[in-house]
Design a protein around this motif. Structure first.
Motif, PDB file in Angstrom:
ATOM      1  N   TRP A   1      43.473  60.185  48.538  1.00  0.00           N
ATOM      2  CA  TRP A   1      42.514  59.760  47.788  1.00  0.00           C
ATOM      3  C   TRP A   1      43.337  58.511  46.928  1.00  0.00           C
ATOM      4  O   TRP A   1      42.521  57.784  46.367  1.00  0.00           O
ATOM      5  N   LEU A   2      44.584  58.582  46.757  1.00  0.00           N
ATOM      6  CA  LEU A   2      45.289  57.639  45.940  1.00  0.00           C
ATOM      7  C   LEU A   2      45.006  56.171  46.770  1.00  0.00           C
ATOM      8  O   LEU A   2      44.507  55.392  45.836  1.00  0.00           O
ATOM      9  N   PRO A   3      45.416  55.959  48.011  1.00  0.00           N
ATOM     10  CA  PRO A   3      45.134  54.591  48.535  1.00  0.00           C
ATOM     11  C   PRO A   3      43.598  54.356  48.175  1.00  0.00           C
ATOM     12  O   PRO A   3      43.285  53.045  48.326  1.00  0.00           O
ATOM     13  N   VAL A   4      42.916  55.143  48.437  1.00  0.00           N
ATOM     14  CA  VAL A   4      41.433  55.016  48.604  1.00  0.00           C
ATOM     15  C   VAL A   4      40.884  54.532  47.338  1.00  0.00           C
ATOM     16  O   VAL A   4      40.051  53.485  47.141  1.00  0.00           O
ATOM     17  N   CYS A   5      41.214  55.250  46.032  1.00  0.00           N
ATOM     18  CA  CYS A   5      41.033  54.898  44.796  1.00  0.00           C
ATOM     19  C   CYS A   5      41.533  53.610  44.375  1.00  0.00           C
ATOM     20  O   CYS A   5      40.780  52.445  44.007  1.00  0.00           O
ATOM     21  N   VAL A   6      42.754  53.039  44.754  1.00  0.00           N
ATOM     22  CA  VAL A   6      43.276  51.876  44.559  1.00  0.00           C
ATOM     23  C   VAL A   6      42.526  50.750  45.334  1.00  0.00           C
ATOM     24  O   VAL A   6      42.272  49.807  44.869  1.00  0.00           O
ATOM     25  N   LEU A   7      42.138  50.971  46.579  1.00  0.00           N
ATOM     26  CA  LEU A   7      41.374  49.907  47.146  1.00  0.00           C
ATOM     27  C   LEU A   7      39.907  49.866  46.534  1.00  0.00           C
ATOM     28  O   LEU A   7      39.656  48.831  46.522  1.00  0.00           O
ATOM     29  N   CYS A   8      39.407  50.825  46.197  1.00  0.00           N
ATOM     30  CA  CYS A   8      38.087  50.579  45.537  1.00  0.00           C
ATOM     31  C   CYS A   8      38.301  49.655  44.199  1.00  0.00           C
ATOM     32  O   CYS A   8      37.299  48.686  43.801  1.00  0.00           O
TER      33      CYS A   8
END
Length: 474
Positions: free
Chosen positions: A417-424
């Motif tokens: 979820w770390l890269p997902v949130c950063v990408l968002c």
């Protein structure tokens, strides 16, 4: 606010207010000094504070965290706190005597870094106050702890503003304000501990228990040394390399970065006593750790988004164009480390309450050595940007090692979820800035777009909030 657990709000509210007040006052102090003082004096003050904060953090031997853990686990505070008080007096006085001796043996060094010896008096008082703060933290008297934590910064900020208005703010008056504020904090903490917390101190018969406490803290001592050194090693090295102006610029960006981690400063103190109680009662639930991780990643990525959108327009206005645009690359690198900072705090707390002190030390030592080597290589080449690169790399490496050490497969999987949130956050920021140049419009639009992307990706769910791990009952 109805969806928040009542106990969560009761315990976190004082910490929230304390952090907000401290950060606002710290920001006022920092901005006044950055505008009023030249970059050389500003850099020297920040260097001296970095050295002193690092030194006193090391001198705590990690006992501060052990005190919180012991009290939260049910140990008698009347037996634990006096040992820490004894330790702070012994270590603090020895340290200041060493500084005085050093000023006599190496006068040129102390003439160059003339703030060091004076500011040490104030930080010595803060060191003496630390046992009382940890007592309040361990007993979860967060309201009393909040008062202990804010008084010095409130007084300093008020004094700085008055002196600034009277046009009497200079290096000498800054030193007086810092020392006076720290001494007042120490005296207030002592009075609150005696009167409000009913704490009475007696050192009779405490030497052997003190030796036992030192022995217990030895694994944590190594961690305290390297983690404290790593926290400000970039500042210290830049000062020793004579890059005082570059340090002034970098310290400004780093201060804004620290301000951006305000939510972690609120959450952090709640975790050790809560996690310690969970493990002592056998109430460990990995799903709670996962939920907290997901929510922290949402907060961390939102922080990056806000920081990057506001950086240039806000800092250029506040610092009169001295520290904003020059730190564009530096703040971007520092902000990228925020999600890893949240992740590391969560993983470190789990290992700490499980008693994995030796393992924590080895991990911290590896991170420190890698960070030191990176700073020695990158700072001479890129100054502040090099320090930010080294810090980001250290945070990423620390996350990898802590994830391996915790050995929770479910938690490891959910770090995705770390890269997902950063990408968002990146998509929301890029899409907003592309169409809106006015920051007043861009920021709320970006946050709404970020929230929409989080909901679509499943990274954020409102129902997760009620499972926060600190809602465990006393």
């Amino acid at each position: 606010m109805a969806f928040l657990h009542k106990k969560l709000w009761k315990d976190s509210a004082p910490g929230f207010l304390q952090v907000v007040i401290n950060q606002c006052c710290g920001l006022v102090i920092f901005l006044v000094l950055s505008v009023q003082l030249d970059k050389t004096a500003f850099g020297e003050i920040n260097w001296a504070l970095a050295v002193l904060l690092t030194s006193f953090a090391i001198l705590s031997f990690g006992i501060d965290q052990l005190v919180v853990k012991k009290i939260a686990a049910g140990n008698d505070a009347a037996l634990v706190v006096p040992l820490f008080v004894l330790h702070t007096w012994l270590m603090g006085l020895v340290f200041y005597l060493l500084l005085l001796t050093g000023s006599w043996l190496f006068p040129h060094f102390f003439n160059t870094h003339y703030f060091l010896l004076w500011l040490a008096l104030g930080k010595l008082a803060i060191f003496f106050a630390s046992p009382f703060k940890q007592w309040a933290n361990g007993r979860e008297r967060f309201g009393v702890m909040a008062v202990m934590m804010v008084i010095s910064n409130v007084l300093r900020a008020f004094a700085m503003m008055v002196l600034f208005w009277l046009k009497q703010l200079n290096a000498n008056t800054v030193i007086i304000v810092f020392i006076a504020g720290d001494v007042v904090e120490w005296l207030l903490c002592w009075l609150l501990a005696r009167q409000h917390l009913k704490l009475r101190l007696s050192f009779a018969g405490y030497w052997q228990p003190y030796k036992n406490l030192l022995k217990e803290s030895l694994p944590q001592l190594g961690t305290a040394i390297v983690s404290s050194a790593m926290a400000r090693i970039d500042w210290i090295l830049m000062g020793l390399m004579g890059m005082v102006i570059q340090l002034a610029e970098y310290s400004f960006a780093y201060k804004m970065y620290e301000l951006a981690t305000l939510p972690l400063l609120i959450i952090g103190p709640l975790l050790i006593p809560r996690f310690a109680r969970m493990y002592s009662r056998g109430e460990v639930n990995t799903a709670r750790f996962v939920t907290l991780l997901r929510l922290e990643m949402v907060i961390a990525a939102a922080t990056i988004l806000i920081l990057c959108i506001l950086w240039v327009p806000v800092t250029e206005a506040l610092a009169l164009g001295r520290y904003g645009a020059v730190n564009n690359s530096t703040i971007l690198l520092l902000s990228a480390s925020i999600p890893f900072l949240y992740l590391n705090n969560l993983l470190w707390t789990i290992l700490f309450v499980k008693g994995k002190l030796r393992l924590i030390f080895y991990i911290t030592l590896v991170i420190f050595l890698c960070n030191l080597a990176a700073n020695l290589l990158l700072i001479p080449l890129y100054s502040g940007k090099g320090a930010a690169m080294a810090y980001l790399g250290a945070m990423i490496l620390q996350s990898m090692l802590l994830l391996y050490a915790v050995k929770m497969k479910q938690l490891l999987l959910h770090t995705l979820w770390l890269p997902v949130c950063v990408l968002c956050a990146a998509l929301a920021g890029w899409g907003t800035v592309y169409f809106f140049s006015n920051v007043v419009v861009a920021l709320p639009v970006a946050m709404l777009l970020y929230l929409l992307l989080l909901l679509l990706s499943g990274a954020f769910r409102l129902k997760d909030v009620k499972f926060l791990p600190w809602t465990v009952k006393k």
